[in-house]
Design a protein around this motif. Structure first.
Motif, PDB file in Angstrom:
ATOM      1  N   HIS A 162       0.844  -1.188   0.000  1.00 37.94           N
ATOM      2  CA  HIS A 162       0.000   0.000   0.000  1.00 37.94           C
ATOM      3  C   HIS A 162       0.881   1.240   0.000  1.00 37.94           C
ATOM      4  O   HIS A 162       2.096   1.150   0.128  1.00 37.94           O
ATOM      5  CB  HIS A 162      -0.912   0.026   1.241  1.00 37.94           C
ATOM      6  CG  HIS A 162      -0.160   0.200   2.529  1.00 37.94           C
ATOM      7  ND1 HIS A 162       0.521  -0.831   3.130  1.00 37.94           N
ATOM      8  CD2 HIS A 162       0.056   1.298   3.314  1.00 37.94           C
ATOM      9  CE1 HIS A 162       1.112  -0.388   4.233  1.00 37.94           C
ATOM     10  NE2 HIS A 162       0.858   0.896   4.362  1.00 37.94           N
ATOM     11  N   HIS A 163       0.273   2.412  -0.123  1.00 37.58           N
ATOM     12  CA  HIS A 163       0.959   3.661   0.213  1.00 37.58           C
ATOM     13  C   HIS A 163       0.102   4.362   1.254  1.00 37.58           C
ATOM     14  O   HIS A 163      -1.102   4.152   1.340  1.00 37.58           O
ATOM     15  CB  HIS A 163       1.193   4.539  -1.026  1.00 37.58           C
ATOM     16  CG  HIS A 163      -0.053   5.100  -1.638  1.00 37.58           C
ATOM     17  ND1 HIS A 163      -0.737   4.470  -2.648  1.00 37.58           N
ATOM     18  CD2 HIS A 163      -0.742   6.239  -1.382  1.00 37.58           C
ATOM     19  CE1 HIS A 163      -1.790   5.187  -2.995  1.00 37.58           C
ATOM     20  NE2 HIS A 163      -1.824   6.262  -2.242  1.00 37.58           N
ATOM     21  N   ASP A 164       0.732   5.196   2.078  1.00 35.03           N
ATOM     22  CA  ASP A 164       0.024   5.778   3.208  1.00 35.03           C
ATOM     23  C   ASP A 164      -0.966   6.845   2.757  1.00 35.03           C
ATOM     24  O   ASP A 164      -0.722   7.592   1.791  1.00 35.03           O
ATOM     25  CB  ASP A 164       1.018   6.347   4.218  1.00 35.03           C
ATOM     26  CG  ASP A 164       1.799   5.229   4.916  1.00 35.03           C
ATOM     27  OD1 ASP A 164       1.297   4.087   4.946  1.00 35.03           O
ATOM     28  OD2 ASP A 164       2.905   5.498   5.420  1.00 35.03           O
ATOM     29  N   ALA A 165      -2.067   6.930   3.470  1.00 35.97           N
ATOM     30  CA  ALA A 165      -3.207   7.754   3.066  1.00 35.97           C
ATOM     31  C   ALA A 165      -2.912   9.242   3.104  1.00 35.97           C
ATOM     32  O   ALA A 165      -2.089   9.727   3.880  1.00 35.97           O
ATOM     33  CB  ALA A 165      -4.409   7.441   3.967  1.00 35.97           C
ATOM     34  N   GLU A 166      -3.600   9.969   2.237  1.00 34.16           N
ATOM     35  CA  GLU A 166      -3.607  11.435   2.173  1.00 34.16           C
ATOM     36  C   GLU A 166      -2.235  12.057   1.932  1.00 34.16           C
ATOM     37  O   GLU A 166      -1.978  13.204   2.283  1.00 34.16           O
ATOM     38  CB  GLU A 166      -4.247  12.032   3.440  1.00 34.16           C
ATOM     39  CG  GLU A 166      -5.740  11.816   3.545  1.00 34.16           C
ATOM     40  CD  GLU A 166      -6.545  12.614   2.515  1.00 34.16           C
ATOM     41  OE1 GLU A 166      -5.936  13.211   1.609  1.00 34.16           O
ATOM     42  OE2 GLU A 166      -7.780  12.635   2.618  1.00 34.16           O
ATOM     43  N   GLY A 167      -1.323  11.286   1.357  1.00 38.46           N
ATOM     44  CA  GLY A 167      -0.059  11.862   0.927  1.00 38.46           C
ATOM     45  C   GLY A 167       0.842  12.342   2.036  1.00 38.46           C
ATOM     46  O   GLY A 167       1.618  13.288   1.856  1.00 38.46           O
ATOM     47  N   THR A 168       0.784  11.712   3.188  1.00 38.67           N
ATOM     48  CA  THR A 168       1.655  12.112   4.288  1.00 38.67           C
ATOM     49  C   THR A 168       3.046  11.497   4.155  1.00 38.67           C
ATOM     50  O   THR A 168       3.218  10.454   3.537  1.00 38.67           O
ATOM     51  CB  THR A 168       1.079  11.664   5.643  1.00 38.67           C
ATOM     52  OG1 THR A 168       0.935  10.233   5.644  1.00 38.67           O
ATOM     53  CG2 THR A 168      -0.267  12.298   5.925  1.00 38.67           C
ATOM     54  N   LEU A 169       4.032  12.157   4.746  1.00 42.12           N
ATOM     55  CA  LEU A 169       5.288  11.492   5.037  1.00 42.12           C
ATOM     56  C   LEU A 169       5.063  10.667   6.297  1.00 42.12           C
ATOM     57  O   LEU A 169       4.219  10.994   7.148  1.00 42.12           O
ATOM     58  CB  LEU A 169       6.408  12.497   5.282  1.00 42.12           C
ATOM     59  CG  LEU A 169       6.874  13.336   4.086  1.00 42.12           C
ATOM     60  CD1 LEU A 169       6.141  14.668   4.058  1.00 42.12           C
ATOM     61  CD2 LEU A 169       8.384  13.567   4.136  1.00 42.12           C
ATOM     62  N   CYS A 190       3.685   8.755  -1.027  1.00 45.05           N
ATOM     63  CA  CYS A 190       3.477   7.937  -2.223  1.00 45.05           C
ATOM     64  C   CYS A 190       4.487   6.796  -2.344  1.00 45.05           C
ATOM     65  O   CYS A 190       4.651   6.219  -3.409  1.00 45.05           O
ATOM     66  CB  CYS A 190       3.515   8.799  -3.487  1.00 45.05           C
ATOM     67  SG  CYS A 190       2.580   8.086  -4.872  1.00 45.05           S
ATOM     68  N   THR A 191       5.167   6.461  -1.252  1.00 41.19           N
ATOM     69  CA  THR A 191       6.079   5.316  -1.274  1.00 41.19           C
ATOM     70  C   THR A 191       5.265   4.042  -1.122  1.00 41.19           C
ATOM     71  O   THR A 191       4.632   3.814  -0.089  1.00 41.19           O
ATOM     72  CB  THR A 191       7.114   5.401  -0.140  1.00 41.19           C
ATOM     73  OG1 THR A 191       7.890   6.588  -0.298  1.00 41.19           O
ATOM     74  CG2 THR A 191       8.040   4.198  -0.165  1.00 41.19           C
TER      75      THR A 191
END
Length: 448
Positions: free
Chosen positions: A219-226, A292-293
């Protein structure tokens, strides 16, 4: 890389996992158990998906200090005057950062309810949502979670355990531009009058606990957070994916994110189009991951980690790309649904005219931030709540600032901001902006 074999199965078989559990050797020379949950027919229900994914992840090379795609630093780097600049440079270039040997609340044995209570003030009686493979989610307590840790028929985890008191190491705390600049420096200009979702603040610190053998799907983490994660106890194998090429093709990047969700069906395609490497996180290791990683995580032993989410001005192009993907497929490609993003992003825009000249701004991230602030409804994640994109007192002020900046960056009635943004490598920040020129146009166009 050392050729020394590290066996993580000792003490697990027959205690925390079934005695008949198979084991696997990874490319980092670690041996781990494979998850085993037997049904009434004595068939391992993890065979169909989880074990196939884990075997796929185990094929990738370990991330070494020589890696071009992950920056490895010793904890001593935190004492260097330029540590913030070093970390920022990596993150805005879509490069995760690993710090080894940072201060942490370690333990010589498995984590326990007593340990969480004593070291982190997390009560054993605290109600939590528990995830497992039999019942996807159910209600329990910290104590009940740890009581089942030595039950071989159970593989569970607790995600997003709010722990607002935890923070990045002191040397890196100012990386959180959403709080440091967005909220701290805009409240005087635009007083807070609307109800603010608590996730704007609670996401800055959390914890997670896992039983041995838990797989977190790609997955990638929600809402574009670091995201930053610090291992307190245990081990995690963190596999990061990146496109081999076509970095200028948003559809291709989104396709990778979607195919990773169905990894078992797309293994050959993904190996053709993705590179990946395995980051081994041990107690005292910390990972800072850009937005987006795409990643998957295997937790081979009982573990406890702290961490948090944040936003950064120079990573907004990656935040925008992540949220762009979420609009179409967030219900399957992210790990959760958050409702905090818009208000924080808009306050980051409102703070721009007053931002210290020591903060570097880049064309693609700034363009991205202003687009997200002005086109809020276009970035509502699939499955997200409509209230997450409602207009508050920050809407018009952020639009006013954004319009000035977007025109300065080349937007016109003939050229849309999105057209400018979608050109070129989507993972790079673009040109460093002239702050004096930007400040001049804002001073001339806005009532400051």
């Amino acid at each position: 890389m050392s050729s020394h074999i590290v066996d993580l199965t000792s003490g697990l078989l027959g205690k925390q996992v079934p005695m008949e559990s198979n084991t696997l050797k990874w490319k980092n020379n670690y041996i781990t158990v494979l998850p085993t949950l037997l049904n009434d027919d004595n068939v391992n229900v993890c065979d169909a998906v989880d074990i196939q994914i884990i075997r796929f992840l185990a094929q990738f090379p370990p991330s070494l200090p020589s890696s071009k795609h992950v920056l490895h630093l010793p904890a001593s780097a935190l004492a260097e005057d330029d540590i913030t600049d070093v970390v920022e440079t990596a993150l805005r270039s879509n490069i995760p950062v690993v710090l080894s040997g940072v201060a942490h609340d370690g333990l010589d044995c498995d984590p326990s309810a007593k340990y969480l209570d004593k070291r982190f003030a997390i009560s054993p009686k605290r109600p939590v949502c528990i995830h497992d493979h039999v019942n996807p989610t159910f209600e329990g307590t910290i104590e009940s979670f740890f009581q089942t840790m030595n039950d071989p028929t159970s593989i569970q985890c607790i995600l997003d355990l709010p722990m607002a008191q935890t923070t990045l190491p002191r040397a890196l705390q100012n990386l959180d531009h959403g709080i440091v600049h967005g909220w701290n420096q805009s409240a005087h200009t635009v007083p807070i009058t609307s109800n603010v979702h608590p996730e704007n603040f609670t996401i800055k610190g959390w914890a997670m606990a896992h039983h041995a053998g838990f797989l977190t799907y790609p997955h990638h983490d929600a809402e574009g957070t670091l995201t930053w994660v610090r291992m307190e106890v245990g081990v995690k194998f963190w596999v990061i994916f990146r496109p081999k090429d076509r970095h200028d093709d948003r559809s291709h990047i989104q396709n990778i994110a979607t195919r990773l969700v169905n990894l078992v069906e797309n293994k050959a395609w993904l190996k053709k189009h993705c590179d990946a490497e395995l980051i081994t996180l041990r107690a005292g290791d910390m990972l800072i991951q850009p937005p987006c990683t795409m990643h998957a995580v295997y937790t081979p032993v009982a573990s406890f980690a702290t961490g948090g989410h944040f936003y950064h001005y120079s990573c907004m192009h990656l935040t925008e790309l992540s949220r762009y993907i979420d609009v179409e497929v967030a219900d399957s490609t992210t790990n959760q649904v958050l409702d905090h993003a818009l208000e924080t992003l808009r306050r980051m825009v409102i703070a721009l005219p007053y931002l210290s000249s020591t903060i570097s701004l880049y064309k693609r991230p700034l363009l991205s931030l202003c687009i997200m602030a002005t086109k809020a409804k276009q970035y509502r994640a699939k499955g997200g709540h409509k209230m997450a994109v409602r207009d508050t007192e920050t809407a018009q002020p952020s639009i006013d600032v954004s319009d000035v900046i977007l025109r300065h960056l080349g937007m016109s009635q003939w050229v849309s901001a999105s057209h400018i943004l979608y050109e070129g490598d989507q993972f790079t920040p673009g040109n460093l902006l002239d702050r004096k020129a930007l400040e001049l146009v804002m001073t001339q166009s806005l009532e400051l």
